[in-house]
Design an enzyme around this catalytic site. Structure first.
Site, PDB file in Angstrom:
ATOM      1  N   HIS A   1       0.615  -1.157   0.021  1.00  7.58           N
ATOM      2  CA  HIS A   1      -0.359   0.183   0.024  1.00  7.58           C
ATOM      3  C   HIS A   1       0.953   1.355   0.315  1.00  7.58           C
ATOM      4  O   HIS A   1       0.632   2.165  -0.717  1.00  7.58           O
ATOM      5  CB  HIS A   1      -0.775   0.061   0.950  1.00  7.58           C
ATOM      6  CG  HIS A   1      -1.756  -1.135   0.908  1.00  7.58           C
ATOM      7  ND1 HIS A   1      -2.017  -1.678   2.397  1.00  7.58           N
ATOM      8  CD2 HIS A   1      -2.943  -1.034   0.759  1.00  7.58           C
ATOM      9  CE1 HIS A   1      -2.981  -2.976   2.277  1.00  7.58           C
ATOM     10  NE2 HIS A   1      -3.255  -2.577   0.987  1.00  7.58           N
TER      11      HIS A   1
ATOM     12  N   LYS B   1     -16.130  -6.676   5.499  1.00  8.01           N
ATOM     13  CA  LYS B   1     -14.690  -7.404   5.825  1.00  8.01           C
ATOM     14  C   LYS B   1     -15.216  -7.804   7.764  1.00  8.01           C
ATOM     15  O   LYS B   1     -15.665  -5.934   7.989  1.00  8.01           O
ATOM     16  CB  LYS B   1     -14.002  -6.928   5.330  1.00  8.01           C
ATOM     17  CG  LYS B   1     -13.683  -7.274   3.612  1.00  8.01           C
ATOM     18  CD  LYS B   1     -11.979  -6.523   3.902  1.00  8.01           C
ATOM     19  CE  LYS B   1     -11.621  -6.570   2.178  1.00  8.01           C
ATOM     20  NZ  LYS B   1     -10.649  -5.531   1.381  1.00  8.01           N
TER      21      LYS B   1
ATOM     22  N   ARG C   1      -2.519  -6.070  -7.888  1.00  5.34           N
ATOM     23  CA  ARG C   1      -1.037  -7.221  -7.698  1.00  5.34           C
ATOM     24  C   ARG C   1      -0.806  -7.610  -8.718  1.00  5.34           C
ATOM     25  O   ARG C   1       0.318  -8.380  -8.724  1.00  5.34           O
ATOM     26  CB  ARG C   1      -1.309  -7.597  -5.848  1.00  5.34           C
ATOM     27  CG  ARG C   1      -1.156  -6.536  -5.305  1.00  5.34           C
ATOM     28  CD  ARG C   1      -1.240  -7.832  -3.465  1.00  5.34           C
ATOM     29  NE  ARG C   1      -2.729  -8.169  -3.782  1.00  5.34           N
ATOM     30  CZ  ARG C   1      -3.537  -7.996  -3.076  1.00  5.34           C
ATOM     31  NH1 ARG C   1      -3.574  -7.431  -1.708  1.00  5.34           N
ATOM     32  NH2 ARG C   1      -4.267  -9.126  -3.142  1.00  5.34           N
TER      33      ARG C   1
ATOM     34  N   SER D   1      -3.545  -7.628   2.826  1.00  6.97           N
ATOM     35  CA  SER D   1      -3.255  -7.094   4.377  1.00  6.97           C
ATOM     36  C   SER D   1      -4.295  -8.546   4.750  1.00  6.97           C
ATOM     37  O   SER D   1      -3.399  -8.963   5.867  1.00  6.97           O
ATOM     38  CB  SER D   1      -4.333  -6.530   4.522  1.00  6.97           C
ATOM     39  OG  SER D   1      -3.951  -4.514   3.809  1.00  6.97           O
TER      40      SER D   1
END
Length: 164
Positions: free
Chosen positions: A23, A47, A96, A134
């Site tokens: 990040h 989440k 990514r 994460s």
């Protein structure tokens, strides 16, 4: 006569639970390209975050402290409405791997449909950060692994405190 100076701003939204080196690499890249980068920490998320919004904002601010054109704020509701309130017309998203693209492409399309005046910009992190997420960082930390190579020292300390 010269053209008026246009401030180029971008919003980088996410849960940042926690903010990783991937990040922060993207934030630094955006800070180099833009006059203003708004790191937008989402309050409303499907989440179950490990850290509350206040702590996620605090950690992101610590990580981005040496980037003067970066501001970290929390937001709720629709991202496009937040972007308009912040007077930002570009949403930045990180990719990514190819697996990220389909979901991000759908988000970009929905955002464009709701707000045609707001563009989406995709950036990729440096190669050494492409595999960091994460979720993986939290799982490694929860199982007692060393995540210091994947996060800033303040984030590492917060993870150690959280998971012992």
């Amino acid at each position: 006569m010269s053209e008026p100076q246009v401030m180029r701003s971008v919003v980088y939204p996410g849960t940042f639970d926690p903010i990783t080196n991937g990040h922060s690499d993207l934030v630094a890249r955006a800070a180099h390209l833009c006059d203003r980068v708004v790191v937008a920490v989402a309050r409303d998320t499907a989440k179950q975050p490990t850290f509350d919004t206040e702590q996620r904002v605090s950690l992101a601010r610590q990580v981005c402290a040496d980037m003067p054109n970066v501001e970290v704020v929390d937001f709720g509701g629709l991202l496009v409405e937040f972007a308009r309130r912040m007077e930002v017309h570009v949403i930045m998203r990180g990719l990514r791997a190819v697996s990220d693209f389909e979901y991000e492409f759908q988000l970009a399309g929905m955002n464009r449909r709701m707000a045609p005046d707001i563009e989406t910009l995709f950036l990729t992190p440096a190669e050494q950060y492409a595999y960091i997420s994460s979720s993986l960082v939290k799982e490694i930390a929860r199982l007692g692994g060393d995540v210091s190579a994947f996060v800033a020292p303040a984030v590492n300390a917060a993870l150690q405190e959280r998971f012992g």
